[in-house]
Design a protein around this motif. Structure first.
Motif, PDB file in Angstrom:
ATOM      1  N   UNK A 195       0.945  -1.178  -0.056  1.00  0.00           N
ATOM      2  CA  UNK A 195      -0.120  -0.001  -0.011  1.00  0.00           C
ATOM      3  C   UNK A 195       0.579   1.215  -0.101  1.00  0.00           C
ATOM      4  N   UNK A 196       2.053   1.189   0.804  1.00  0.00           N
ATOM      5  CA  UNK A 196       2.801   2.324   0.759  1.00  0.00           C
ATOM      6  C   UNK A 196       3.474   2.540  -0.597  1.00  0.00           C
ATOM      7  N   UNK A 197       3.959   1.771  -1.157  1.00  0.00           N
ATOM      8  CA  UNK A 197       4.257   1.814  -2.664  1.00  0.00           C
ATOM      9  C   UNK A 197       3.446   2.569  -3.559  1.00  0.00           C
ATOM     10  N   UNK A 198       2.215   2.184  -3.332  1.00  0.00           N
ATOM     11  CA  UNK A 198       1.373   2.792  -4.021  1.00  0.00           C
ATOM     12  C   UNK A 198       0.777   4.119  -3.821  1.00  0.00           C
TER      13      UNK A 198
ATOM     14  N   UNK B  46       1.407   7.825  -6.042  1.00  0.00           N
ATOM     15  CA  UNK B  46       0.513   8.617  -6.302  1.00  0.00           C
ATOM     16  C   UNK B  46       1.031   9.923  -5.897  1.00  0.00           C
ATOM     17  N   UNK B  47       1.815   9.863  -4.906  1.00  0.00           N
ATOM     18  CA  UNK B  47       2.361  11.425  -4.421  1.00  0.00           C
ATOM     19  C   UNK B  47       3.158  11.857  -5.292  1.00  0.00           C
ATOM     20  N   UNK B  48       3.977  10.950  -5.948  1.00  0.00           N
ATOM     21  CA  UNK B  48       5.068  11.526  -6.985  1.00  0.00           C
ATOM     22  C   UNK B  48       4.629  11.653  -8.078  1.00  0.00           C
ATOM     23  N   UNK B  49       3.429  11.251  -8.581  1.00  0.00           N
ATOM     24  CA  UNK B  49       2.681  11.825  -9.878  1.00  0.00           C
ATOM     25  C   UNK B  49       2.056  13.047  -9.591  1.00  0.00           C
TER      26      UNK B  49
ATOM     27  N   UNK C 222      11.700  11.055 -13.388  1.00  0.00           N
ATOM     28  CA  UNK C 222      11.656  10.326 -12.238  1.00  0.00           C
ATOM     29  C   UNK C 222      10.717  10.512 -11.220  1.00  0.00           C
ATOM     30  N   UNK C 223       9.977  11.341 -11.316  1.00  0.00           N
ATOM     31  CA  UNK C 223       8.605  11.321 -10.413  1.00  0.00           C
ATOM     32  C   UNK C 223       7.431  10.218 -10.924  1.00  0.00           C
ATOM     33  N   UNK C 224       7.602   9.894 -12.373  1.00  0.00           N
ATOM     34  CA  UNK C 224       6.555   8.967 -12.957  1.00  0.00           C
ATOM     35  C   UNK C 224       7.066   7.554 -12.977  1.00  0.00           C
ATOM     36  N   UNK C 225       8.466   7.331 -12.761  1.00  0.00           N
ATOM     37  CA  UNK C 225       9.153   6.054 -12.920  1.00  0.00           C
ATOM     38  C   UNK C 225       8.306   5.406 -11.760  1.00  0.00           C
ATOM     39  N   UNK C 226       8.472   5.509 -10.532  1.00  0.00           N
ATOM     40  CA  UNK C 226       7.643   4.629  -9.413  1.00  0.00           C
ATOM     41  C   UNK C 226       6.349   4.175 -10.007  1.00  0.00           C
ATOM     42  N   UNK C 227       5.424   4.895 -10.510  1.00  0.00           N
ATOM     43  CA  UNK C 227       4.323   4.369 -11.115  1.00  0.00           C
ATOM     44  C   UNK C 227       4.574   3.410 -12.204  1.00  0.00           C
TER      45      UNK C 227
ATOM     46  N   UNK D  46      12.047  -4.632  -3.131  1.00  0.00           N
ATOM     47  CA  UNK D  46      13.078  -3.711  -3.358  1.00  0.00           C
ATOM     48  C   UNK D  46      12.440  -2.493  -3.758  1.00  0.00           C
ATOM     49  N   UNK D  47      11.142  -2.445  -3.937  1.00  0.00           N
ATOM     50  CA  UNK D  47      10.445  -1.446  -4.782  1.00  0.00           C
ATOM     51  C   UNK D  47      10.514  -0.071  -3.812  1.00  0.00           C
ATOM     52  N   UNK D  48      10.363  -0.092  -2.572  1.00  0.00           N
ATOM     53  CA  UNK D  48      10.635   0.876  -1.548  1.00  0.00           C
ATOM     54  C   UNK D  48      12.068   1.898  -1.773  1.00  0.00           C
ATOM     55  N   UNK D  49      13.358   0.708  -1.973  1.00  0.00           N
ATOM     56  CA  UNK D  49      14.275   1.699  -2.373  1.00  0.00           C
ATOM     57  C   UNK D  49      14.431   2.236  -3.354  1.00  0.00           C
ATOM     58  N   UNK D  50      13.689   1.419  -4.556  1.00  0.00           N
ATOM     59  CA  UNK D  50      13.606   2.314  -5.966  1.00  0.00           C
ATOM     60  C   UNK D  50      12.794   3.512  -5.846  1.00  0.00           C
ATOM     61  N   UNK D  51      11.797   3.693  -4.919  1.00  0.00           N
ATOM     62  CA  UNK D  51      10.924   4.508  -4.949  1.00  0.00           C
ATOM     63  C   UNK D  51      11.604   5.849  -4.447  1.00  0.00           C
ATOM     64  N   UNK D  52      12.467   5.544  -3.252  1.00  0.00           N
ATOM     65  CA  UNK D  52      13.247   6.679  -2.491  1.00  0.00           C
ATOM     66  C   UNK D  52      14.128   7.132  -3.553  1.00  0.00           C
ATOM     67  N   UNK D  53      14.893   6.359  -4.138  1.00  0.00           N
ATOM     68  CA  UNK D  53      16.004   6.742  -5.072  1.00  0.00           C
ATOM     69  C   UNK D  53      15.461   7.593  -6.297  1.00  0.00           C
ATOM     70  N   UNK D  54      14.462   7.170  -6.758  1.00  0.00           N
ATOM     71  CA  UNK D  54      13.777   7.939  -7.853  1.00  0.00           C
ATOM     72  C   UNK D  54      13.564   9.297  -7.366  1.00  0.00           C
TER      73      UNK D  54
END
Length: 472
Positions: free
Chosen positions: A27-30, A34-37, A72-77, A89-97
């Motif tokens: 849920x946090x990943x999503x 959304x916040x970065x979108x 980079x803001x849209x990459x996590x989506x 590993x997604x949370x690390x990719x989120x923060x790095x992006x």
């Protein structure tokens, strides 16, 4: 999926905690995506406003930096859609992006991107992980510092802090500029980020502890609920439930039901042959709810059955049972109970009552009517009590209906009781029904009255019909 990392000092790795944390991270990943979108949309809006000359950032800087920021803001989506947002590993990719997006923004526009460096720290709080927040802080320090030095050479100058005029000529960066940038810009704002990170780390730790506590409480409640379900089933299995109960006995017909409330309670009924000519019926209700009441019910039921003998006076039976119950009653429970013994040869029905509801009896082809009898004192209430029994004469065709207060005190949504009057009316209208059909009819009427209101007490009923006298 790999095992999720634990915060330092945590050695718990139970299955239930792992499952809950995995669900939270998904849920946090999503939410982070959304916040970065939203940030990407803000970036697009700022870019358009700059093209329209509402903002006055140099176009070459904006045109170079903003596509990188938006990407980079849209990459996590995109990552979440491809992976389902459930990889470790997604949370690390989120923060790095997110950090790379803010790095591009801060490098190009150092005086506009300062507050944006709080974004990675804030997003990391979604994961309830001190480790992730600390990693995010360290990377933010590194990239934040790098972006400020890079901005000296390529980005938009922060002329207020450097006290340097922006001019159209060649940009000259001196050692003094680097020194002042480090002292008044990098160092001070790193301290600000450090303060924010302490808040975020504390928030992550506290929320993680609350989550773990909630999980443990939920697990405990589930375990208790399961145990109560088992206890309820054990309690029900202790009551006679095979009907017809005595198919080889043409002298009587008997039927009983107990519809338990949500938790185990203390209602119980019993019927058994005292000897070849005597049928005993018992209806009782233990005060309170839960496991203590259920255990006390087992003791009371066993004692009453064990002490009921062919030639014993029922008053003496209850007196003996009462004293035994008082000896081991540290919980302060008590039992209201009714016992009757029917002589199948003569029709004599001997009974004793210990504070229980009065039975309804249908005699001589008439309707059910409440039979008033001495109530007596409850069992286990006071040692040394004496109980007085009584008797009536039954003829073939007579019936007895007994119940617990869960019937008369059944409550509807308006907090109204089902009551004795309504019970008496439905019994009188269906006196001709055999015991099994009568109990089903009464239960249906209770359900109709109660509606969708919750059931707070066990609903227990018993009916016996004296069909014929056996040879003496």
């Amino acid at each position: 999926m790999k095992i999720l990392e634990k915060d330092k000092g945590s050695k718990r790795n139970t299955e239930w905690e792992f499952s809950a944390v995995v669900q939270n991270e998904k849920e946090a990943n999503r939410y982070a995506a959304k916040g970065m979108r939203v940030c990407a949309v803000i970036g697009v809006a700022a870019w358009i406003l700059n093209v329209a000359n509402v903002f006055i950032i140099p176009s070459e800087i904006m045109n170079f930096a903003m596509p990188i920021v938006i990407l980079f803001f849209l990459l996590p989506t995109l990552i979440c859609k491809i992976t389902g947002a459930d990889k470790w590993w997604i949370k690390y990719a989120m923060m790095f992006s997110c950090i790379l997006a803010i790095f591009a923004l801060s490098s190009a526009m150092s005086k506009h991107g300062v507050l944006a460096w709080t974004l990675p720290l804030m997003l990391s709080c979604h994961y309830y992980s001190k480790k992730l927040t600390k990693i995010t802080l360290v990377l933010s320090w590194i990239f934040f510092s790098a972006s400020l030095y890079l901005a000296l050479f390529f980005g938009e100058w922060d002329q207020n802090l450097l006290n340097a005029a922006y001019y159209s000529g060649e940009r000259v960066v001196t050692f003094q500029h680097v020194y002042e940038t480090t002292l008044f810009f990098v160092f001070t704002r790193i301290l600000i980020l450090l303060g924010i990170s302490v808040i975020c780390t504390t928030f992550a730790k506290r929320t993680r502890l609350l989550l773990e506590r909630q999980i443990k409480d939920s697990e405990a409640r589930q375990r208790i609920s399961t145990e109560l379900d088992v206890a309820t089933q054990i309690q029900a299995d202790m009551l006679p439930s095979i009907f017809p109960a005595f198919p080889e006995r043409p002298e009587f017909d008997i039927y009983a039901t107990m519809d338990p409330a949500k938790e185990v309670g203390g209602d119980f009924y019993d019927f058994f042959m005292v000897d070849d000519k005597h049928l005993a019926i018992v209806m009782a209700d233990v005060s309170g709810k839960g496991v203590p009441a259920a255990l006390f019910m087992v003791i009371g039921k066993t004692l009453i059955k064990d002490h009921t003998k062919p030639k014993w006076d029922l008053g003496e039976v209850f007196a003996e049972v009462n004293d035994l119950l008082c000896e081991s009653n540290s919980a302060g429970l008590f039992i209201t109970a009714f016992e009757g013994v029917l002589n199948l040869a003569t029709g004599e029905f001997r009974f004793v009552n210990a504070g229980h509801e009065m039975p309804f009896i249908a005699k001589g082809g008439g309707v059910y009517e409440p039979y008033k009898l001495p109530a007596g004192f409850v069992l286990a209430g006071l040692e040394g009590m004496q109980y007085t029994g009584g008797s009536i004469k039954l003829a073939p065709g007579d019936k007895i209906f007994q119940y617990t207060d869960g019937v008369t005190e059944a409550t509807n949504a308006s907090q109204e009781f089902y009551g004795m009057d309504r019970l008496g009316k439905v019994l009188a209208e269906h006196t001709a029904l055999p015991p099994a059909e009568l109990l089903a009819t009464v239960k249906a009427d209770i359900d109709s009255f109660v509606g969708k209101a919750p059931q707070f007490d066990d609903i227990t009923m018993l009916c016996v019909e004296y069909l014929k006298a056996m040879p003496q």
